[in-house]
Enzyme design. Sequence first.
Site, PDB file in Angstrom:
ATOM      1  N   HIS A 115       0.863  -1.183   0.000  1.00  0.00           N
ATOM      2  CA  HIS A 115       0.000   0.000   0.000  1.00  0.00           C
ATOM      3  C   HIS A 115       0.896   1.230   0.000  1.00  0.00           C
ATOM      4  CE1 HIS A 115      -3.669  -2.296   1.094  1.00  0.00           C
ATOM      5  NE2 HIS A 115      -2.823  -3.065   1.759  1.00  0.00           N
ATOM      6  N   ASN A 157       0.650   4.496   0.813  1.00  0.00           N
ATOM      7  CA  ASN A 157       0.797   5.365   1.990  1.00  0.00           C
ATOM      8  C   ASN A 157       1.270   4.622   3.234  1.00  0.00           C
ATOM      9  OD1 ASN A 157      -0.077   8.211   1.224  1.00  0.00           O
ATOM     10  ND2 ASN A 157      -1.695   6.968   0.341  1.00  0.00           N
ATOM     11  N   THR A 199      -5.398   3.973  -2.557  1.00  0.00           N
ATOM     12  CA  THR A 199      -6.777   4.434  -2.628  1.00  0.00           C
ATOM     13  C   THR A 199      -6.790   5.892  -3.077  1.00  0.00           C
ATOM     14  OG1 THR A 199      -6.931   3.231  -0.531  1.00  0.00           O
ATOM     15  CG2 THR A 199      -8.935   4.354  -1.308  1.00  0.00           C
ATOM     16  N   PRO A 200      -7.338   6.187  -4.260  1.00  0.00           N
ATOM     17  CA  PRO A 200      -7.371   7.589  -4.691  1.00  0.00           C
ATOM     18  C   PRO A 200      -8.255   8.421  -3.760  1.00  0.00           C
ATOM     19  CG  PRO A 200      -8.580   6.179  -6.235  1.00  0.00           C
ATOM     20  CD  PRO A 200      -7.945   5.280  -5.232  1.00  0.00           C
ATOM     21  N   ARG A 201      -7.784   9.643  -3.456  1.00  0.00           N
ATOM     22  CA  ARG A 201      -8.520  10.513  -2.515  1.00  0.00           C
ATOM     23  C   ARG A 201      -8.783  11.881  -3.124  1.00  0.00           C
ATOM     24  NH1 ARG A 201      -4.721  11.568   1.783  1.00  0.00           N
ATOM     25  NH2 ARG A 201      -3.266  10.113   0.828  1.00  0.00           N
ATOM     26  N   ASP A 218     -11.568   1.392  -0.899  1.00  0.00           N
ATOM     27  CA  ASP A 218     -11.642   1.300   0.562  1.00  0.00           C
ATOM     28  C   ASP A 218     -13.052   0.854   0.916  1.00  0.00           C
ATOM     29  OD1 ASP A 218     -11.914   1.709   3.294  1.00  0.00           O
ATOM     30  OD2 ASP A 218     -10.572   3.443   3.306  1.00  0.00           O
ATOM     31  N   GLY A 251      -8.989  -1.757   3.257  1.00  0.00           N
ATOM     32  CA  GLY A 251      -9.664  -0.930   4.260  1.00  0.00           C
ATOM     33  C   GLY A 251     -10.074  -1.777   5.449  1.00  0.00           C
ATOM     34  N   GLU A 294      -9.364 -11.408   6.899  1.00  0.00           N
ATOM     35  CA  GLU A 294      -8.312 -10.860   7.771  1.00  0.00           C
ATOM     36  C   GLU A 294      -8.691 -11.009   9.227  1.00  0.00           C
ATOM     37  OE1 GLU A 294      -8.054  -6.883   5.700  1.00  0.00           O
ATOM     38  OE2 GLU A 294      -6.104  -6.951   6.672  1.00  0.00           O
ATOM     39  N   ASP A 301       3.200  -5.457   2.730  1.00  0.00           N
ATOM     40  CA  ASP A 301       1.968  -4.783   3.119  1.00  0.00           C
ATOM     41  C   ASP A 301       2.190  -3.270   3.263  1.00  0.00           C
ATOM     42  OD1 ASP A 301      -0.707  -4.724   3.628  1.00  0.00           O
ATOM     43  OD2 ASP A 301      -0.618  -5.496   5.668  1.00  0.00           O
TER      44      ASP A 301
END
Length: 379
Positions: free
Chosen positions: A20, A22, A101-103, A142, A175, A205, A287
Site C-alpha cells: 500500500h 501510503n 486508494t485515490p482521494r 476502501d 480498508g 483478515e 503490506d
Amino acid sequence: METEADIFFRKLPKVELHAHLNGSVSFETMEKLIARKPHLNIEHSMTAIRSGQRRTLDECFQVFKVIHQLIDSEEDILMVAKDVIHEFAADGVKYLELRSTPRNEPKTGLSKRIYIETVIEAIRQCKHEGADIDVRFLVAIDRRNGPEVAMETTKLAEDFMLSSDGVVVGLDLSGDPTVGNGKDLLLALQRARNCGLKLALHMSEIPSQKEESELLLDLPPDRIGHGTFLHPEVGGSDSLVDKVCKQNIPLELCLTSNVKGLTVPSYDEHHFQYWYKRRHPCVLCTDDKGVFCTDLSQEYQLAASTFGLSQEDVWALSQQAIQCSFAPEPVKQQLNQRWAKLRPEVLSLFPSCTVNQDFSRLHPKLPDSAPVQIGAISE
Ligand code: 5GP
C-alpha cells in the site's frame, strides 16, 4: 553490521505484489513530510510501529489516518511514490505492484483522477531515471466507503487501464475489515473483472468474514490478500480452502504486518506454514513497509528463519511470485529470464551461509499489546 544472510536476501531478486503506497513511506520520507507540515504536530511514533511493538488492527487503521494528513497534495504523492519505488528497487525488488486508494483533498485541489495520474507520473519518472524495477499500479477500493464509491473507483480504474500504457493492471479491495460488507461491493468488483482488471482482494483478515469470503471467492479474485482465517485450523472452513485450492488462487502473505497487527499471535504460527506445506502458491509481501518498519528482504529472511527454508527454497519462492503477478505474459518471460541469469551469481555468493538460523535478531521479543498514544487524528 550486515551479515552474509542480510546480503544474500538483499541480492535475491524479488517481486513485491502487496504494498500500500501510503503505508510504505520510509522514515526518511516521513521526515520530509513532517518538516513540510509542522503545524500538524505529528511525530514519527504516530506513523510507524517499531520493533518490539504491536497494535490492534483498529490502532493500525488510525495510523493510516495520521499518514493521510501528511500526504494530501499532488506534490506529496509524487515525492512519496518516487521515494517508495526507489526504496523497493534498492532492496532488490525487480517487479512491484503498488496499490493505493485515490482521494479527493479539496484543501489542496487534489482529485481522485489527479491522484492516480500522479502515481503514474511517479512511475514514469522513476523509469526515466533508470530505476531497475518494473512498476504497475492497482487502484484500491476502501471498503468503508460503500458501493457507490466502489463503482466510481472501478470506473476510474477502467479508464486508466485503457490509457496508462499497461501501468494500471488491477483493482485492490482493502480498508478496515470490521467496516462494511463485501456483499455490497460485488457489483463493482464484477464489473472490474468483466472489463479486464485483475482483482487482488483482502479477505478473511478477521475471523468473522467467512460468509463474505465465500461470496468473494465465487467472483473469483486473481489473488487473495492475507487470507488469515480461511483455513479450518483457525476457524475458517474446508469449503473456503477447497475454493482457494481448486481455483489455485495465490495468497499474498505479510508476516510482520500480521504479527504486529495482532491478527496472528507469532511468526511461527503464521498461516504461511499451512499453505506452503500444501504447495499452494504463496507470495511474501510487505503490506506497509513504512508502518511496520520492514522491507521485503527482511520478510524473506523471517520466513526462512521461522520455517527453516534453504537458499533453494527461498529462490523458488521468489521466482514463483513472477507467475502470480498481473504482468503481461511477455514481461513474466523476461523476468523469468532475469532470474535464470542471476541465479548462479546469487546462489554462489555464500554457498555455506545458513539463511534460516538467525532467530534472535529477527524475532525481537514482542510484549503483549499495549495501547499506544496516536493523537492528531481528524479524519
Ligand atoms: P493508501 O491506499 O492510502 O495508499 O494506503 C493505506 C490504506 O491501505 C489504508 O488506509 C487501508 O485502507 C489500506 N491498508 C493498508 N494496510 C492494510 C491491511 O493490512 N489491511 C487492510 N484491509 N487494508 C490495509
